[in-house]
Design a protein around this motif. Structure first.
Motif, PDB file in Angstrom:
ATOM      1  N   GLY A 143       0.807  -1.220   0.000  1.00  0.00           N
ATOM      2  CA  GLY A 143       0.000   0.000   0.000  1.00  0.00           C
ATOM      3  C   GLY A 143       0.841   1.272   0.000  1.00  0.00           C
ATOM      4  O   GLY A 143       0.549   2.208  -0.746  1.00  0.00           O
ATOM      5  N   PHE A 212      -9.249   4.463  -0.668  1.00  0.00           N
ATOM      6  CA  PHE A 212      -9.120   3.509   0.430  1.00  0.00           C
ATOM      7  C   PHE A 212      -9.192   2.076  -0.061  1.00  0.00           C
ATOM      8  O   PHE A 212      -9.949   1.764  -0.988  1.00  0.00           O
ATOM      9  CB  PHE A 212     -10.242   3.741   1.451  1.00  0.00           C
ATOM     10  CG  PHE A 212     -10.321   5.165   1.953  1.00  0.00           C
ATOM     11  CD1 PHE A 212      -9.191   5.794   2.464  1.00  0.00           C
ATOM     12  CD2 PHE A 212     -11.506   5.871   1.899  1.00  0.00           C
ATOM     13  CE1 PHE A 212      -9.253   7.104   2.928  1.00  0.00           C
ATOM     14  CE2 PHE A 212     -11.575   7.183   2.358  1.00  0.00           C
ATOM     15  CZ  PHE A 212     -10.448   7.806   2.873  1.00  0.00           C
ATOM     16  N   TRP A 217     -14.684  -3.119   3.065  1.00  0.00           N
ATOM     17  CA  TRP A 217     -15.430  -2.057   3.750  1.00  0.00           C
ATOM     18  C   TRP A 217     -16.770  -1.908   3.053  1.00  0.00           C
ATOM     19  O   TRP A 217     -16.881  -2.012   1.845  1.00  0.00           O
ATOM     20  CB  TRP A 217     -14.663  -0.737   3.792  1.00  0.00           C
ATOM     21  CG  TRP A 217     -14.090  -0.212   2.511  1.00  0.00           C
ATOM     22  CD1 TRP A 217     -13.271  -0.872   1.638  1.00  0.00           C
ATOM     23  CD2 TRP A 217     -14.279   1.096   1.947  1.00  0.00           C
ATOM     24  NE1 TRP A 217     -12.929  -0.057   0.575  1.00  0.00           N
ATOM     25  CE2 TRP A 217     -13.532   1.160   0.742  1.00  0.00           C
ATOM     26  CE3 TRP A 217     -14.979   2.229   2.347  1.00  0.00           C
ATOM     27  CZ2 TRP A 217     -13.483   2.294  -0.072  1.00  0.00           C
ATOM     28  CZ3 TRP A 217     -14.921   3.363   1.542  1.00  0.00           C
ATOM     29  CH2 TRP A 217     -14.174   3.388   0.349  1.00  0.00           C
ATOM     30  N   ASN A 235     -12.975   3.468  -3.705  1.00  0.00           N
ATOM     31  CA  ASN A 235     -12.385   2.154  -3.403  1.00  0.00           C
ATOM     32  C   ASN A 235     -11.237   1.795  -4.346  1.00  0.00           C
ATOM     33  O   ASN A 235     -11.338   1.955  -5.557  1.00  0.00           O
ATOM     34  CB  ASN A 235     -13.470   1.078  -3.535  1.00  0.00           C
ATOM     35  CG  ASN A 235     -12.944  -0.292  -3.164  1.00  0.00           C
ATOM     36  OD1 ASN A 235     -12.388  -0.483  -2.087  1.00  0.00           O
ATOM     37  ND2 ASN A 235     -13.093  -1.267  -4.060  1.00  0.00           N
ATOM     38  N   GLY A 238      -6.731  -4.521  -4.681  1.00  0.00           N
ATOM     39  CA  GLY A 238      -5.578  -5.202  -5.252  1.00  0.00           C
ATOM     40  C   GLY A 238      -5.019  -6.188  -4.263  1.00  0.00           C
ATOM     41  O   GLY A 238      -5.472  -6.273  -3.117  1.00  0.00           O
ATOM     42  N   PRO A 245      -1.867  -2.759  -4.864  1.00  0.00           N
ATOM     43  CA  PRO A 245      -3.014  -1.935  -5.244  1.00  0.00           C
ATOM     44  C   PRO A 245      -2.892  -1.598  -6.734  1.00  0.00           C
ATOM     45  O   PRO A 245      -1.783  -1.612  -7.273  1.00  0.00           O
ATOM     46  CB  PRO A 245      -2.834  -0.686  -4.375  1.00  0.00           C
ATOM     47  CG  PRO A 245      -1.385  -0.656  -4.016  1.00  0.00           C
ATOM     48  CD  PRO A 245      -0.960  -2.084  -3.924  1.00  0.00           C
ATOM     49  N   THR A 303      -8.025 -15.784  -5.691  1.00  0.00           N
ATOM     50  CA  THR A 303      -7.777 -14.770  -4.663  1.00  0.00           C
ATOM     51  C   THR A 303      -8.414 -15.112  -3.324  1.00  0.00           C
ATOM     52  O   THR A 303      -8.018 -14.569  -2.300  1.00  0.00           O
ATOM     53  CB  THR A 303      -8.378 -13.411  -5.092  1.00  0.00           C
ATOM     54  OG1 THR A 303      -9.803 -13.583  -5.218  1.00  0.00           O
ATOM     55  CG2 THR A 303      -7.803 -12.944  -6.425  1.00  0.00           C
ATOM     56  N   ASP A 305     -11.183 -13.970  -2.633  1.00  0.00           N
ATOM     57  CA  ASP A 305     -12.097 -12.827  -2.428  1.00  0.00           C
ATOM     58  C   ASP A 305     -13.419 -13.079  -3.152  1.00  0.00           C
ATOM     59  O   ASP A 305     -13.431 -13.499  -4.311  1.00  0.00           O
ATOM     60  CB  ASP A 305     -11.471 -11.531  -2.967  1.00  0.00           C
ATOM     61  CG  ASP A 305     -10.263 -11.108  -2.161  1.00  0.00           C
ATOM     62  OD1 ASP A 305     -10.248 -11.362  -0.936  1.00  0.00           O
ATOM     63  OD2 ASP A 305      -9.323 -10.534  -2.751  1.00  0.00           O
ATOM     64  N   ARG A 329     -13.391 -12.415   2.401  1.00  0.00           N
ATOM     65  CA  ARG A 329     -12.499 -13.476   1.931  1.00  0.00           C
ATOM     66  C   ARG A 329     -13.112 -14.815   2.306  1.00  0.00           C
ATOM     67  O   ARG A 329     -13.715 -14.970   3.353  1.00  0.00           O
ATOM     68  CB  ARG A 329     -11.126 -13.326   2.566  1.00  0.00           C
ATOM     69  CG  ARG A 329     -10.257 -12.310   1.874  1.00  0.00           C
ATOM     70  CD  ARG A 329      -8.793 -12.681   2.023  1.00  0.00           C
ATOM     71  NE  ARG A 329      -8.513 -13.239   3.319  1.00  0.00           N
ATOM     72  CZ  ARG A 329      -8.022 -12.539   4.338  1.00  0.00           C
ATOM     73  NH1 ARG A 329      -7.755 -11.279   4.196  1.00  0.00           N
ATOM     74  NH2 ARG A 329      -7.787 -13.129   5.485  1.00  0.00           N
ATOM     75  N   LYS A 421      -4.433  -2.638   8.395  1.00  0.00           N
ATOM     76  CA  LYS A 421      -5.601  -3.489   8.191  1.00  0.00           C
ATOM     77  C   LYS A 421      -6.201  -3.845   9.557  1.00  0.00           C
ATOM     78  O   LYS A 421      -5.497  -4.311  10.438  1.00  0.00           O
ATOM     79  CB  LYS A 421      -5.194  -4.774   7.478  1.00  0.00           C
ATOM     80  CG  LYS A 421      -4.622  -4.535   6.090  1.00  0.00           C
ATOM     81  CD  LYS A 421      -4.507  -5.839   5.334  1.00  0.00           C
ATOM     82  CE  LYS A 421      -3.758  -5.617   4.041  1.00  0.00           C
ATOM     83  NZ  LYS A 421      -4.322  -6.363   2.922  1.00  0.00           N
TER      84      LYS A 421
HETATM   85  O1  DLL Z   1      -3.893  -5.053   0.474  1.00  0.00           O
HETATM   86  C1  DLL Z   1      -3.034  -4.265  -1.636  1.00  0.00           C
HETATM   87  C2  DLL Z   1      -3.769  -2.986  -1.435  1.00  0.00           C
HETATM   88  C3  DLL Z   1      -3.253  -2.027  -0.589  1.00  0.00           C
HETATM   89  C4  DLL Z   1      -4.951  -2.765  -2.094  1.00  0.00           C
HETATM   90  C5  DLL Z   1      -3.929  -0.839  -0.413  1.00  0.00           C
HETATM   91  C6  DLL Z   1      -5.612  -1.568  -1.928  1.00  0.00           C
HETATM   92  C7  DLL Z   1      -5.108  -0.618  -1.090  1.00  0.00           C
HETATM   93  P1  DLL Z   1      -2.382  -7.598   0.321  1.00  0.00           P
HETATM   94  O2  DLL Z   1      -1.773  -7.117   1.567  1.00  0.00           O
HETATM   95  O3  DLL Z   1      -1.705  -8.686  -0.422  1.00  0.00           O
HETATM   96  O4  DLL Z   1      -2.502  -6.430  -0.702  1.00  0.00           O
HETATM   97  O5  DLL Z   1      -3.867  -8.029   0.664  1.00  0.00           O
HETATM   98  C8  DLL Z   1      -4.743  -8.385  -0.374  1.00  0.00           C
HETATM   99  O6  DLL Z   1      -6.670  -7.580   0.854  1.00  0.00           O
HETATM  100  O7  DLL Z   1      -7.002 -10.322  -1.389  1.00  0.00           O
HETATM  101  C9  DLL Z   1      -8.413  -8.704  -0.236  1.00  0.00           C
HETATM  102  O8  DLL Z   1      -8.804  -9.772   0.601  1.00  0.00           O
HETATM  103  C10 DLL Z   1      -8.074  -7.504   0.615  1.00  0.00           C
HETATM  104  N1  DLL Z   1      -8.371  -6.254  -0.097  1.00  0.00           N
HETATM  105  C11 DLL Z   1      -7.526  -5.437  -0.718  1.00  0.00           C
HETATM  106  N2  DLL Z   1      -8.186  -4.359  -1.203  1.00  0.00           N
HETATM  107  C12 DLL Z   1      -9.486  -4.518  -0.897  1.00  0.00           C
HETATM  108  C13 DLL Z   1     -10.674  -3.774  -1.119  1.00  0.00           C
HETATM  109  C14 DLL Z   1      -3.214  -5.257  -0.516  1.00  0.00           C
HETATM  110  N3  DLL Z   1     -10.656  -2.602  -1.743  1.00  0.00           N
HETATM  111  C15 DLL Z   1      -6.111  -8.700   0.170  1.00  0.00           C
HETATM  112  N4  DLL Z   1     -11.838  -4.286  -0.661  1.00  0.00           N
HETATM  113  C16 DLL Z   1      -7.113  -9.005  -0.935  1.00  0.00           C
HETATM  114  C17 DLL Z   1     -11.871  -5.462  -0.006  1.00  0.00           C
HETATM  115  C18 DLL Z   1      -9.605  -5.744  -0.197  1.00  0.00           C
HETATM  116  N5  DLL Z   1     -10.793  -6.204   0.242  1.00  0.00           N
END
Ligand code: DLL
Length: 431
Positions: A143, A212, A217, A235, A238, A245, A303, A305, A329, A421
């Motif tokens: 992030g 975000f 969320w 939103n 990624g 992201p 994923t 997700d 998830r 998180k």
């Molecule tokens: O969380 C990348 C990221 C960072 C995306 C900042 C957006 C903003 P990881 O740490 O590998 O990467 O976690 C990925 O987080 O498979 C989802 O389960 C969850 N996730 C990420 N973005 C969202 C979202 C980052 N906008 C895991 N809504 C993913 C819901 C999300 N879940």
């Protein structure tokens, strides 16, 4: 609300996009056959010996999946398609339980990522010259640096604050007059409440847009953040394995579903039980194939997700398909008295109960054979009729889910706050 700039590929006819995806998918299969033994074996078993064996995107369903356990079992560098020396950066995601998932980037991968992030932030409403406060954690989490690179590339002024030191976040937002905030949604809310603790309100800041992501969320959480900070909440979705992201993002104008950067990431939705592809609009597990990545190319990555995919064109002018809000998830789905439940259901319910604060945790226990769930939450302010509030929350949860869920009301400020998180599920079941 301004219209965001749309590039040619983002509004290309879908047939043109499908052609580009097919060509790149063939390239991905060729690369994997050449360089990644595990996937080569799986492709051979599926009867695929060259990229040309993929004749159309329909053939995708015949290709093998990849999953998080593959990365775990080949930890840390076993699935790289390039020598480790060609990596210029490594990131990791902590995930729930077990070892971190380590991912790597070549120089070109970083350029690709920066490009998709700059495009995505433009879609989200960030414009050149805007002052951007990045409260995403810098470090192994994608992030911090992911947003940083993209915002710099598009010509914004970036304040690389990182997460934590929440009082300082408030001071910097106020003094530097940031127009854009990047954070996880739970941390954004925490910053919003810290603002109020400083005797300040949204009118004392200059925020216009918040981008975000990083955790699920609900729209109700988005509305709470918007009220606390005085911005439009957008939103970003990624995951590290796919790039970080920048996989999908909402457009500021419409904010219904998040546009997938489909020229780089080929999206599918499958039935999580059978693995069969689901029709457009049906909810299931998101699967991505990376079409342009060098170091860690992944084919049909599951994923975990849960969301749906909508290829209908958007009023913003983009033809890129949109994923709906992530329900949760797969590994966070609870089965309580036979009912499947995602934490997002609880969040949605709680945020519609008058007097309940938008901070919560789910505690899952298994005293005997069945899972038991307790929702821990708190009132917005002390001095409310606690028993009445507890009863209202329990009633709302029963209405929404059909099951009785225990509610533990803590004092204001007692539910742990997140600086990244949020930990939504405390799992006390025996392993
Ligand atoms: O969380 C990348 C990221 C960072 C995306 C900042 C957006 C903003 P990881 O740490 O590998 O990467 O976690 C990925 O987080 O498979 C989802 O389960 C969850 N996730 C990420 N973005 C969202 C979202 C980052 N906008 C895991 N809504 C993913 C819901 C999300 N879940």
């Amino acid at each position: 609300m301004h219209a965001t700039a749309v590039s040619d590929v983002e509004r290309a006819p879908r047939e043109r996009l499908r052609e580009l995806q097919l060509e790149r998918l063939r390239g991905l299969v060729t690369r994997l056959l050449d360089a990644v033994a595990l996937t080569r074996e799986r492709l051979h078993a599926a009867g695929v010996r060259s990229g040309d064996d993929v004749r159309s995107l329909e053939d995708l369903r015949r290709l093998p999946f990849s999953m998080k356990s593959d990365l775990r079992e080949h930890y840390p560098f076993g699935l790289l398609a390039v020598p480790r020396e060609e990596l210029v950066r490594v990131h990791a995601s902590s995930g729930t339980g077990g070892k971190a998932t380590v991912v790597g980037y070549t120089r070109r991968d970083l350029d690709t990522w920066t490009g998709v992030m700059a495009r995505s932030l433009t879609t989200a409403g960030v414009r050149p010259g805007m002052l951007v406060h990045n409260a995403n954690g810098y470090g192994l989490f994608t992030g911090g640096l992911g947003f940083h690179q993209g915002a710099e590339q598009l010509g914004a002024t970036v304040v690389p604050v990182s997460g934590g030191f929440t009082d300082r976040q408030v001071t910097l937002l106020h003094d530097l007059r940031a127009q854009v905030l990047f954070a996880t949604p739970s941390y954004a809310l925490h910053i919003g409440h810290a603002l109020a603790d400083h005797g300040l309100g949204p009118d004392d800041l200059s925020l216009e847009v918040g981008v975000f992501g990083g955790e699920p969320w609900t729209p109700a959480m988005g509305a709470a953040i918007e009220r606390a900070l005085g911005l439009a909440a957008v939103n970003m979705y990624g995951l590290s394995e796919i790039i970080g992201p920048g996989v999908a993002v909402q457009c500021l104008e419409v904010r219904e579903g998040s546009h997938v950067n489909e020229d780089h990431f080929l999206a599918e939705v499958i039935d999580p039980e059978t693995g069969e592809p689901l029709p457009d609009g049906a909810e299931g597990e998101l699967v991505f194939s990376t079409l342009t990545k060098e170091a860690l190319p992944l084919l049909r990555y599951r994923t975990g997700d849960i969301a749906s995919l909508d290829p209908a064109p958007c009023a913003c002018g983009r033809t890129l398909a949109r994923i709906g809000a992530i329900r949760g998830r797969r590994d966070e789905m609870l089965i309580v008295r036979g009912v499947n439940l995602y934490p997002s259901e609880v969040e949605h319910t709680l945020l519609h109960v008058d007097g309940a604060a938008p901070h919560y945790q789910l505690v899952v226990e298994r005293p005997d054979a069945l899972d038991e769930l307790t929702v821990r939450c708190e009132p917005i302010e002390a001095g409310v009729d606690r028993e009445a509030l507890r009863a209202r929350i329990a009633h709302a949860l029963r209405e929404r889910t059909g099951i009785g869920i225990a509610v533990e009301l803590l004092a204001p400020g007692e539910v742990p706050r997140s600086e990244g998180k949020a930990v939504r599920v405390v799992d006390r079941r025996p392993r």
